[in-house]
Design a protein around this motif. Sequence first.
Motif, PDB file in Angstrom:
ATOM      1  N   GLY A  74       0.812  -1.211   0.000  1.00 14.03           N
ATOM      2  CA  GLY A  74       0.000   0.000   0.000  1.00 14.03           C
ATOM      3  C   GLY A  74       0.845   1.261   0.000  1.00 14.03           C
ATOM      4  O   GLY A  74       2.074   1.221   0.110  1.00 14.03           O
ATOM      5  N   LEU A  75       0.152   2.366  -0.109  1.00 11.42           N
ATOM      6  CA  LEU A  75       0.787   3.675  -0.173  1.00 11.42           C
ATOM      7  C   LEU A  75       1.412   4.053   1.168  1.00 11.42           C
ATOM      8  O   LEU A  75       0.831   3.802   2.223  1.00 11.42           O
ATOM      9  N   PHE A  76       2.605   4.645   1.122  1.00  7.16           N
ATOM     10  CA  PHE A  76       3.246   5.139   2.337  1.00  7.16           C
ATOM     11  C   PHE A  76       3.955   6.451   2.031  1.00  7.16           C
ATOM     12  O   PHE A  76       4.320   6.730   0.885  1.00  7.16           O
ATOM     13  N   THR A  77       4.149   7.249   3.067  1.00  8.05           N
ATOM     14  CA  THR A  77       4.925   8.491   2.980  1.00  8.05           C
ATOM     15  C   THR A  77       5.736   8.605   4.256  1.00  8.05           C
ATOM     16  O   THR A  77       5.213   8.402   5.352  1.00  8.05           O
ATOM     17  N   MET A  78       7.021   8.917   4.100  1.00  6.95           N
ATOM     18  CA  MET A  78       7.870   9.137   5.271  1.00  6.95           C
ATOM     19  C   MET A  78       8.901  10.208   4.931  1.00  6.95           C
ATOM     20  O   MET A  78       9.136  10.512   3.766  1.00  6.95           O
ATOM     21  N   ARG A  79       9.473  10.777   5.951  1.00  8.20           N
ATOM     22  CA  ARG A  79      10.574  11.713   5.765  1.00  8.20           C
ATOM     23  C   ARG A  79      11.836  11.087   6.341  1.00  8.20           C
ATOM     24  O   ARG A  79      11.797  10.378   7.332  1.00  8.20           O
ATOM     25  N   LEU A  80      12.938  11.386   5.680  1.00  6.23           N
ATOM     26  CA  LEU A  80      14.247  10.932   6.136  1.00  6.23           C
ATOM     27  C   LEU A  80      15.126  12.156   6.327  1.00  6.23           C
ATOM     28  O   LEU A  80      15.159  13.035   5.458  1.00  6.23           O
ATOM     29  N   LYS A  81      15.801  12.201   7.463  1.00  8.56           N
ATOM     30  CA  LYS A  81      16.728  13.295   7.763  1.00  8.56           C
ATOM     31  C   LYS A  81      18.132  12.704   7.799  1.00  8.56           C
ATOM     32  O   LYS A  81      18.403  11.767   8.552  1.00  8.56           O
ATOM     33  N   PHE A  82      18.994  13.264   6.961  1.00  8.14           N
ATOM     34  CA  PHE A  82      20.365  12.784   6.867  1.00  8.14           C
ATOM     35  C   PHE A  82      21.314  13.840   7.405  1.00  8.14           C
ATOM     36  O   PHE A  82      21.166  15.027   7.100  1.00  8.14           O
ATOM     37  N   PRO A  83      22.324  13.427   8.174  1.00 10.75           N
ATOM     38  CA  PRO A  83      23.318  14.391   8.659  1.00 10.75           C
ATOM     39  C   PRO A  83      24.253  14.808   7.517  1.00 10.75           C
ATOM     40  O   PRO A  83      24.235  14.221   6.427  1.00 10.75           O
ATOM     41  N   ALA A  84      25.089  15.790   7.784  1.00 10.54           N
ATOM     42  CA  ALA A  84      26.103  16.220   6.811  1.00 10.54           C
ATOM     43  C   ALA A  84      27.046  15.058   6.501  1.00 10.54           C
ATOM     44  O   ALA A  84      27.305  14.204   7.359  1.00 10.54           O
ATOM     45  N   ASN A  85      27.509  15.024   5.267  1.00  7.76           N
ATOM     46  CA  ASN A  85      28.501  14.033   4.816  1.00  7.76           C
ATOM     47  C   ASN A  85      28.009  12.586   4.930  1.00  7.76           C
ATOM     48  O   ASN A  85      28.771  11.681   5.232  1.00  7.76           O
ATOM     49  N   TYR A  86      26.739  12.391   4.679  1.00  7.26           N
ATOM     50  CA  TYR A  86      26.103  11.072   4.744  1.00  7.26           C
ATOM     51  C   TYR A  86      26.141  10.435   3.359  1.00  7.26           C
ATOM     52  O   TYR A  86      25.948  11.116   2.347  1.00  7.26           O
ATOM     53  N   LYS A  87      26.362   9.133   3.307  1.00  8.42           N
ATOM     54  CA  LYS A  87      26.403   8.421   2.027  1.00  8.42           C
ATOM     55  C   LYS A  87      25.588   7.131   2.112  1.00  8.42           C
ATOM     56  O   LYS A  87      25.656   6.421   3.106  1.00  8.42           O
ATOM     57  N   VAL A  88      24.840   6.879   1.040  1.00  4.18           N
ATOM     58  CA  VAL A  88      24.124   5.615   0.888  1.00  4.18           C
ATOM     59  C   VAL A  88      24.698   4.954  -0.365  1.00  4.18           C
ATOM     60  O   VAL A  88      24.590   5.489  -1.474  1.00  4.18           O
ATOM     61  N   SER A  89      25.333   3.821  -0.172  1.00  7.11           N
ATOM     62  CA  SER A  89      25.991   3.100  -1.263  1.00  7.11           C
ATOM     63  C   SER A  89      24.990   2.682  -2.337  1.00  7.11           C
ATOM     64  O   SER A  89      23.775   2.639  -2.099  1.00  7.11           O
ATOM     65  N   PRO A  90      25.480   2.327  -3.530  1.00  4.85           N
ATOM     66  CA  PRO A  90      24.585   1.921  -4.619  1.00  4.85           C
ATOM     67  C   PRO A  90      23.625   0.809  -4.184  1.00  4.85           C
ATOM     68  O   PRO A  90      24.027  -0.155  -3.538  1.00  4.85           O
ATOM     69  N   HIS A  91      22.379   1.003  -4.579  1.00  7.27           N
ATOM     70  CA  HIS A  91      21.321   0.080  -4.172  1.00  7.27           C
ATOM     71  C   HIS A  91      20.152   0.174  -5.150  1.00  7.27           C
ATOM     72  O   HIS A  91      20.117   1.045  -6.011  1.00  7.27           O
ATOM     73  N   THR A  92      19.176  -0.712  -4.955  1.00  2.00           N
ATOM     74  CA  THR A  92      17.938  -0.701  -5.738  1.00  2.00           C
ATOM     75  C   THR A  92      16.760  -0.833  -4.771  1.00  2.00           C
ATOM     76  O   THR A  92      16.934  -1.145  -3.592  1.00  2.00           O
ATOM     77  N   HIS A  93      15.561  -0.584  -5.313  1.00  6.40           N
ATOM     78  CA  HIS A  93      14.316  -0.766  -4.554  1.00  6.40           C
ATOM     79  C   HIS A  93      13.381  -1.650  -5.381  1.00  6.40           C
ATOM     80  O   HIS A  93      13.437  -1.627  -6.613  1.00  6.40           O
ATOM     81  N   PRO A  94      12.482  -2.395  -4.734  1.00  2.18           N
ATOM     82  CA  PRO A  94      11.587  -3.291  -5.470  1.00  2.18           C
ATOM     83  C   PRO A  94      10.463  -2.559  -6.213  1.00  2.18           C
ATOM     84  O   PRO A  94       9.834  -3.136  -7.091  1.00  2.18           O
ATOM     85  N   ALA A  95      10.209  -1.316  -5.859  1.00  2.00           N
ATOM     86  CA  ALA A  95       9.140  -0.535  -6.506  1.00  2.00           C
ATOM     87  C   ALA A  95       9.656   0.885  -6.753  1.00  2.00           C
ATOM     88  O   ALA A  95      10.687   1.281  -6.195  1.00  2.00           O
ATOM     89  N   ASP A  96       8.947   1.626  -7.588  1.00  2.00           N
ATOM     90  CA  ASP A  96       9.330   3.014  -7.843  1.00  2.00           C
ATOM     91  C   ASP A  96       9.400   3.789  -6.534  1.00  2.00           C
ATOM     92  O   ASP A  96       8.588   3.566  -5.621  1.00  2.00           O
ATOM     93  N   GLU A  97      10.372   4.685  -6.463  1.00  2.00           N
ATOM     94  CA  GLU A  97      10.566   5.515  -5.271  1.00  2.00           C
ATOM     95  C   GLU A  97      10.438   6.974  -5.699  1.00  2.00           C
ATOM     96  O   GLU A  97      11.031   7.395  -6.686  1.00  2.00           O
TER      97      GLU A  97
END
Length: 172
Positions: A74-97
Amino acid sequence: MQTTRRYRVLGIGVVAVGLLGATVLLAEEATKAPAAGSTHVMFTSGDLKWLDGPPSLPPGAKAAGMEGNPKEPGLFTMRLKFPANYKVSPHTHPADEHITVISGTFYMGMGDKLDEAATKELPTGSFVVMPAKQSHFAMTKGETVVQLHGMGPWGITYVNPADDPRSKAAAK
Protein backbone atom coordinates in the motif's frame (compact mmCIF):
# COMPACT_ATOMS: atom_id res chain seq x y z
CA MET A 1 -41.95 38.62 -9.86
CA GLN A 2 -40.75 37.32 -13.20
CA THR A 3 -37.21 38.56 -12.43
CA THR A 4 -37.20 36.89 -8.99
CA ARG A 5 -38.22 33.57 -10.56
CA ARG A 6 -35.42 33.85 -13.16
CA TYR A 7 -32.82 34.46 -10.45
CA ARG A 8 -34.17 31.54 -8.43
CA VAL A 9 -34.01 29.21 -11.46
CA LEU A 10 -30.56 30.56 -12.34
CA GLY A 11 -29.40 30.03 -8.74
CA ILE A 12 -30.68 26.44 -8.69
CA GLY A 13 -28.91 25.81 -12.02
CA VAL A 14 -25.61 27.17 -10.70
CA VAL A 15 -25.83 25.00 -7.58
CA ALA A 16 -26.68 21.91 -9.66
CA VAL A 17 -23.76 22.49 -12.03
CA GLY A 18 -21.46 23.09 -9.03
CA LEU A 19 -22.56 19.86 -7.33
CA LEU A 20 -22.15 17.90 -10.55
CA GLY A 21 -18.66 19.36 -11.06
CA ALA A 22 -17.68 18.56 -7.47
CA THR A 23 -18.94 14.98 -7.88
CA VAL A 24 -16.90 14.52 -11.06
CA LEU A 25 -13.76 15.95 -9.39
CA LEU A 26 -14.21 13.69 -6.36
CA ALA A 27 -14.66 10.66 -8.63
CA GLU A 28 -11.48 11.57 -10.57
CA GLU A 29 -9.50 12.08 -7.34
CA ALA A 30 -10.70 8.74 -5.98
CA THR A 31 -9.16 6.93 -8.95
CA LYS A 32 -5.75 8.64 -8.66
CA ALA A 33 -4.57 7.13 -5.36
CA PRO A 34 -5.76 4.79 -2.66
CA ALA A 35 -7.46 6.36 0.34
CA ALA A 36 -5.21 7.27 3.26
CA GLY A 37 -7.52 5.41 5.61
CA SER A 38 -10.62 6.13 7.56
CA THR A 39 -9.32 9.44 8.96
CA HIS A 40 -7.58 12.44 7.53
CA VAL A 41 -3.81 12.94 7.83
CA MET A 42 -2.41 16.41 8.57
CA PHE A 43 1.08 17.23 9.82
CA THR A 44 3.09 20.31 10.53
CA SER A 45 6.86 19.95 10.69
CA GLY A 46 6.64 20.20 14.48
CA ASP A 47 4.27 17.21 14.64
CA LEU A 48 6.78 14.78 13.17
CA LYS A 49 8.30 12.22 15.53
CA TRP A 50 11.86 11.54 14.41
CA LEU A 51 13.24 8.09 15.25
CA ASP A 52 16.46 6.35 14.28
CA GLY A 53 16.38 5.44 10.59
CA PRO A 54 15.69 1.91 9.43
CA PRO A 55 18.55 -0.59 9.92
CA SER A 56 18.80 -0.86 6.12
CA LEU A 57 20.30 2.66 6.04
CA PRO A 58 23.72 3.59 7.42
CA PRO A 59 23.67 4.86 11.03
CA GLY A 60 22.91 8.54 11.53
CA ALA A 61 19.70 8.81 9.52
CA LYS A 62 16.43 9.73 11.22
CA ALA A 63 12.96 8.76 9.95
CA ALA A 64 9.45 10.08 10.56
CA GLY A 65 6.45 8.08 9.35
CA MET A 66 3.62 10.15 7.89
CA GLU A 67 1.19 7.78 6.17
CA GLY A 68 0.91 4.05 5.80
CA ASN A 69 3.46 1.45 6.72
CA PRO A 70 6.40 1.06 4.31
CA LYS A 71 6.75 -2.60 5.38
CA GLU A 72 3.22 -3.45 4.19
CA PRO A 73 1.54 -3.38 0.78
CA GLY A 74 0.00 0.00 0.00
CA LEU A 75 0.79 3.67 -0.17
CA PHE A 76 3.25 5.14 2.34
CA THR A 77 4.92 8.49 2.98
CA MET A 78 7.87 9.14 5.27
CA ARG A 79 10.57 11.71 5.76
CA LEU A 80 14.25 10.93 6.14
CA LYS A 81 16.73 13.30 7.76
CA PHE A 82 20.37 12.78 6.87
CA PRO A 83 23.32 14.39 8.66
CA ALA A 84 26.10 16.22 6.81
CA ASN A 85 28.50 14.03 4.82
CA TYR A 86 26.10 11.07 4.74
CA LYS A 87 26.40 8.42 2.03
CA VAL A 88 24.12 5.62 0.89
CA SER A 89 25.99 3.10 -1.26
CA PRO A 90 24.59 1.92 -4.62
CA HIS A 91 21.32 0.08 -4.17
CA THR A 92 17.94 -0.70 -5.74
CA HIS A 93 14.32 -0.77 -4.55
CA PRO A 94 11.59 -3.29 -5.47
CA ALA A 95 9.14 -0.53 -6.51
CA ASP A 96 9.33 3.01 -7.84
CA GLU A 97 10.57 5.52 -5.27
CA HIS A 98 9.42 9.16 -5.25
CA ILE A 99 11.66 11.67 -3.47
CA THR A 100 11.06 15.36 -2.74
CA VAL A 101 13.85 17.42 -1.18
CA ILE A 102 12.28 19.27 1.77
CA SER A 103 15.40 21.05 3.04
CA GLY A 104 19.09 21.09 2.30
CA THR A 105 20.64 19.65 -0.85
CA PHE A 106 20.50 15.98 -1.80
CA TYR A 107 22.98 14.45 -4.23
CA MET A 108 22.03 11.39 -6.29
CA GLY A 109 23.82 9.40 -8.95
CA MET A 110 23.11 6.39 -11.10
CA GLY A 111 25.13 3.21 -11.36
CA ASP A 112 26.73 0.39 -9.43
CA LYS A 113 29.62 2.41 -7.91
CA LEU A 114 29.37 5.48 -5.69
CA ASP A 115 30.94 8.26 -7.75
CA GLU A 116 30.66 11.69 -6.10
CA ALA A 117 31.58 13.42 -9.36
CA ALA A 118 28.63 11.73 -11.09
CA THR A 119 25.97 12.95 -8.64
CA LYS A 120 23.29 15.48 -9.54
CA GLU A 121 22.79 18.32 -7.07
CA LEU A 122 19.14 18.42 -5.99
CA PRO A 123 18.38 21.58 -3.96
CA THR A 124 15.29 22.16 -1.81
CA GLY A 125 12.11 21.62 -3.82
CA SER A 126 13.64 19.09 -6.23
CA PHE A 127 11.73 15.94 -7.13
CA VAL A 128 12.98 12.53 -8.29
CA VAL A 129 11.24 9.36 -9.45
CA MET A 130 13.59 6.40 -9.25
CA PRO A 131 12.27 3.40 -11.21
CA ALA A 132 12.17 -0.02 -9.55
CA LYS A 133 15.43 -1.96 -9.68
CA GLN A 134 17.42 1.07 -10.96
CA SER A 135 20.87 1.15 -9.28
CA HIS A 136 21.52 4.50 -7.64
CA PHE A 137 23.37 6.10 -4.72
CA ALA A 138 22.96 9.21 -2.60
CA MET A 139 24.89 11.58 -0.40
CA THR A 140 24.70 14.86 1.46
CA LYS A 141 27.16 17.64 2.25
CA GLY A 142 24.96 19.36 4.86
CA GLU A 143 21.93 18.18 6.85
CA THR A 144 19.18 17.27 4.38
CA VAL A 145 15.55 16.21 4.74
CA VAL A 146 13.77 14.32 1.97
CA GLN A 147 10.23 13.05 1.71
CA LEU A 148 9.90 9.58 0.28
CA HIS A 149 6.64 8.08 -0.89
CA GLY A 150 5.69 5.03 -2.86
CA MET A 151 3.98 1.69 -2.73
CA GLY A 152 5.03 -0.77 -0.10
CA PRO A 153 6.48 -2.99 0.87
CA TRP A 154 9.53 -0.73 0.63
CA GLY A 155 12.91 -2.37 0.60
CA ILE A 156 16.52 -1.71 -0.24
CA THR A 157 19.00 -4.13 -1.83
CA TYR A 158 22.63 -3.04 -1.95
CA VAL A 159 24.55 -3.76 -5.16
CA ASN A 160 27.51 -4.89 -3.03
CA PRO A 161 26.17 -6.93 -0.10
CA ALA A 162 29.17 -5.81 1.99
CA ASP A 163 27.74 -2.24 1.89
CA ASP A 164 24.51 -3.34 3.60
CA PRO A 165 24.43 -1.95 7.16
CA ARG A 166 22.32 -4.94 8.23
CA SER A 167 25.16 -7.34 7.40
CA LYS A 168 27.64 -5.12 9.26
CA ALA A 169 25.40 -5.08 12.35
CA ALA A 170 25.01 -8.87 12.23
CA ALA A 171 28.80 -9.30 12.07
CA LYS A 172 29.30 -7.41 15.35
